[in-house]
Design a protein around this motif. Structure first.
Motif, mmCIF file in Angstrom:
data_model
loop_
_atom_site.group_PDB
_atom_site.id
_atom_site.type_symbol
_atom_site.label_atom_id
_atom_site.label_comp_id
_atom_site.label_asym_id
_atom_site.label_seq_id
_atom_site.Cartn_x
_atom_site.Cartn_y
_atom_site.Cartn_z
ATOM 1 N N ALA A 401 0.689 -1.871 -0.363
ATOM 2 C CA ALA A 401 -0.447 -0.207 -0.030
ATOM 3 C C ALA A 401 1.204 1.513 -0.180
ATOM 4 O O ALA A 401 0.863 2.536 -0.475
ATOM 5 N N TYR A 404 3.009 1.453 -3.483
ATOM 6 C CA TYR A 404 1.468 2.317 -5.336
ATOM 7 C C TYR A 404 0.400 3.222 -4.614
ATOM 8 O O TYR A 404 0.227 3.273 -5.009
ATOM 9 N N ASP A 428 -5.340 2.294 -0.211
ATOM 10 C CA ASP A 428 -4.661 2.678 -0.730
ATOM 11 C C ASP A 428 -5.753 3.695 -1.698
ATOM 12 O O ASP A 428 -6.403 3.607 -2.293
ATOM 13 N N GLY A 432 -5.404 1.579 -8.432
ATOM 14 C CA GLY A 432 -5.175 0.369 -9.056
ATOM 15 C C GLY A 432 -5.441 -0.018 -9.414
ATOM 16 O O GLY A 432 -3.579 -0.368 -10.132
ATOM 17 N N ILE A 441 -2.183 -10.967 -9.442
ATOM 18 C CA ILE A 441 -1.228 -10.215 -8.747
ATOM 19 C C ILE A 441 -0.128 -11.268 -8.509
ATOM 20 O O ILE A 441 0.416 -11.023 -6.923
ATOM 21 N N TYR A 446 4.183 -12.245 -10.100
ATOM 22 C CA TYR A 446 4.034 -11.025 -11.091
ATOM 23 C C TYR A 446 3.847 -10.232 -10.814
ATOM 24 O O TYR A 446 3.506 -9.503 -9.666
ATOM 25 N N ARG A 447 4.231 -9.411 -11.553
ATOM 26 C CA ARG A 447 4.318 -7.150 -11.833
ATOM 27 C C ARG A 447 3.545 -6.865 -12.572
ATOM 28 O O ARG A 447 3.577 -7.272 -13.838
ATOM 29 N N THR A 448 2.547 -6.545 -12.265
ATOM 30 C CA THR A 448 2.041 -4.740 -13.310
ATOM 31 C C THR A 448 3.248 -4.252 -14.154
ATOM 32 O O THR A 448 4.826 -3.924 -13.221
ATOM 33 N N SER A 451 4.758 -1.422 -12.440
ATOM 34 C CA SER A 451 6.216 -1.681 -11.493
ATOM 35 C C SER A 451 6.992 -2.886 -12.458
ATOM 36 O O SER A 451 8.131 -2.599 -11.139
ATOM 37 N N ILE A 456 10.090 -1.463 -8.395
ATOM 38 C CA ILE A 456 9.424 -2.006 -6.905
ATOM 39 C C ILE A 456 9.286 -3.256 -6.798
ATOM 40 O O ILE A 456 8.741 -4.008 -7.662
ATOM 41 N N GLY A 457 9.627 -3.620 -5.540
ATOM 42 C CA GLY A 457 9.936 -5.220 -5.127
ATOM 43 C C GLY A 457 10.410 -6.075 -5.685
ATOM 44 O O GLY A 457 10.384 -5.967 -6.551
ATOM 45 N N ASN A 458 9.524 -6.996 -5.801
ATOM 46 C CA ASN A 458 10.153 -8.642 -6.239
ATOM 47 C C ASN A 458 9.441 -9.339 -6.657
ATOM 48 O O ASN A 458 9.457 -10.743 -7.453
ATOM 49 N N GLY A 459 8.062 -9.108 -6.823
ATOM 50 C CA GLY A 459 6.614 -9.663 -7.189
ATOM 51 C C GLY A 459 6.623 -11.122 -6.429
ATOM 52 O O GLY A 459 5.872 -11.603 -6.768
ATOM 53 N N LEU A 460 7.551 -10.821 -5.131
ATOM 54 C CA LEU A 460 6.946 -12.284 -4.257
ATOM 55 C C LEU A 460 6.587 -11.752 -3.070
ATOM 56 O O LEU A 460 5.909 -12.789 -2.778
ATOM 57 N N SER A 463 2.703 -13.231 -3.719
ATOM 58 C CA SER A 463 2.572 -14.637 -2.858
ATOM 59 C C SER A 463 2.935 -15.375 -2.443
ATOM 60 O O SER A 463 2.431 -16.585 -1.260
ATOM 61 N N PHE A 488 -6.798 -4.627 -0.378
ATOM 62 C CA PHE A 488 -6.127 -5.638 -0.156
ATOM 63 C C PHE A 488 -6.813 -6.227 1.507
ATOM 64 O O PHE A 488 -7.269 -5.811 2.303
#
Ligand code: ADP
Length: 495
Positions: A401, A404, A428, A432, A441, A446-448, A451, A456-460, A463, A488
């Motif tokens: 949150a 994003y 947040d 969206g 997601i 998975y990352r859009t 992102s 940003i982040g690692n997509g984990l 999960s 969420f």
């Protein structure tokens, strides 16, 4: 240089994941008898048993049961005669009975004279006038017997045929009124047995050869789908995951085939996942490593003597190392949770207090970077879950949150108490997520697109959230509206 995701980590240091099992496909066990042979063998055993039974009953036991039957019929005849002695049709009844049973019947007076005699054995029996002396001997035997009757086999001297002789007193032991003797042939049995024997020989040969052929084809038929499935399984073992198992024939193999089909699709999914994972991990590791290397070279070659530049470059190296450590931790976390080896450490705790505690750790962030956290509280409620893992879920969702949310930097944490569970929402005000992306997601890595660009982040993160909530069996999901933000949510069971 790329953006750095905000992260507050909660989990303990990662433990070593068990080493991969590098065993080879096990060698085939010592050659056993094939299924086909086994089925054939049991079928033959069955046929031999049936034949054995048939022979025993027809050939060995038939004479025995025949004699037993004869004895029963003699007993019946005696009873009929005794009750009909006073009847006026007495002679007719005796004749009829003798005729029906192919017997000779002799009714003797006490003095030894014949009261009535009928011979339906064509003069081949024991009871005939020429045998008078013998008959008197039989009478003697009856008199001497304790039971008042005698019963034995007699072999005809002339014809060598077996007959059954029965003799009994009429009346009581104290007051006998006469004697009755019955003679019946046992001969037909030997000819019957001979016929049966001959037939049985044919039947045995027919059954054996039929069984041999039939069981051979039957065994082949039963074994065929299994042999086919085994062949496919061997392909699977060699790595052809797209193989399909064909198990038409009967229920068991069909089930085996569909289970194996399921297993092979699952294995192929896992195999794809493994490929993706390696591709993704190596990509994710490469970027920070390149940065670390580049900045380290810069420090060595250029900024080594310039304390300000040097500090700046070294900071990048440290940040990138953190990213790397975070990535590795996440991968380990996820594989540990997903491997299912980890037991849930269920405990009761107050959810409001836990949320307050977690939010306190974001104070610095809100002070330094202006993020605003709203906690929409409800009454304190005891819930039951693995505290550390649920903390990790909440941290991951709040971190997302934060990462994003929109320019207003607003993040809302809402607690809604239900009768059986507590619903936690992390809201947040960001851009969206598109409706079609929503189902994806929670997938690993998975990352859009957006992102991805911002790295940003690692997509984990999600999960891990999904794996933990699934392990708890807690429902979860996301509601998102493009341009307005995302919510969420998950539900945690009340204690
Ligand atoms: P990441 O480390 O990339 O955030 P996650 O698994 O946490 O990985 O999230 C997967 C993807 O879901 C993100 O790349 C992002 O596109 C999307 N996502 C997650 N949380 C949010 C959110 N609060 N708002 C918008 N998109 C989000």
């Amino acid at each position: 240089m790329h953006g750095k995701a905000f992260r507050i980590k909660t989990t303990e240091e990662p433990q070593d994941v068990p080493e991969a099992d590098l065993r080879q496909i096990p060698p085939l066990p010592v050659q056993k008898r094939s299924l086909r042979y086994t089925i054939w063998k049991y079928f033959m055993i069955f046929i031999i048993l049936v034949l054995g039974l048939l022979w025993t009953f027809q050939i060995v036991l038939l004479p025995v049961s025949y004699q037993a039957m004869k004895t029963r019929s003699i007993t019946k005849v005696v009873a009929t005669i005794l009750t009909s002695l006073e009847d006026k049709n007495f002679e007719q009844i005796i004749d009829r009975t003798a005729y029906d049973n192919s017997m000779s019947i002799l009714i003797m007076n006490l003095d030894g004279s014949t009261a009535y005699f009928t011979d339906m054995m064509g003069g081949n029996g024991e009871l005939k006038t020429t045998n008078f002396f013998k008959i008197l001997q039989y009478r003697q035997l009856v008199d001497e017997s304790a039971s008042g009757y005698i019963y034995f086999h007699v072999t005809n001297d002339r014809f060598k045929t077996e007959t059954l002789l029965f003799g009994s007193r009429i009346g009581t032991a104290q007051n006998p009124t006469g004697y009755i003797f019955i003679n019946t042939s046992l001969d037909p049995i030997s000819s019957t047995v001979a016929i049966l024997q001959e037939q049985l020989v044919y039947v045995t040969f027919a059954l054996l050869s039929l069984g041999l052929v039939l069981s051979f084809f039957m065994a082949k038929r039963i074994a065929r789908p299994i042999v086919k499935i085994t062949k496919s399984a061997e392909h699977l073992a060699q790595g052809s995951y797209n193989i399909t198992f064909d198990g038409t024939g009967y229920d068991e193999v069909e089930r085996l085939a569909s289970t194996l089909n399921y297993a092979s699709t699952e294995i192929s999914k896992i195999d794809n996942l493994r490929r993706d994972l390696i591709a993704n991990i190596s990509h994710d590791l490469r970027t920070p490593l390149t940065m670390v290397k580049a900045y380290a070279e810069m420090v060595r070659d250029l900024s080594g003597d310039n304390p300000i530049k040097r500090a700046e470059h070294i900071n990048v190296i440290i940040k990138e190392s953190d990213r790397l450590a975070m990535l590795v931790n996440d991968i380990l976390d996820l594989s540990r949770i997903e491997s299912g080896n980890q037991e849930l450490n269920l405990a009761q705790f107050g959810i409001s207090q836990k949320l307050t505690e977690i939010l306190q750790r974001y104070t610095l962030l809100s002070e330094q970077q202006g993020y605003v956290f709203h906690y929409e509280k409800a009454d304190e409620v005891q819930v039951c879950a693995d505290v550390l893992k649920i903390e990790q879920v909440i941290y991951n969702l709040i971190n997302n949150a934060v990462n994003y949310t929109g320019a207003d930097k607003q993040i809302t944490i809402r607690q809604i108490n239900g009768p059986n569970s507590v619903r936690i929402e992390i809201i947040d005000t960001g851009e969206g997520i598109a409706q079609e992306k929503l189902p994806l997601i929670f997938d690993r890595y998975y990352r859009t697109e957006k992102s991805k660009r911002e790295v940003i982040g690692n997509g984990l993160g999600l999960s891990i959230v999904k794996a933990i909530l699934k392990q708890h069996n807690f429902p979860f999901g996301v509601v998102s509206q493009l341009g307005k933000g995302s919510t969420f949510w998950f539900e945690i069971v009340r204690a």
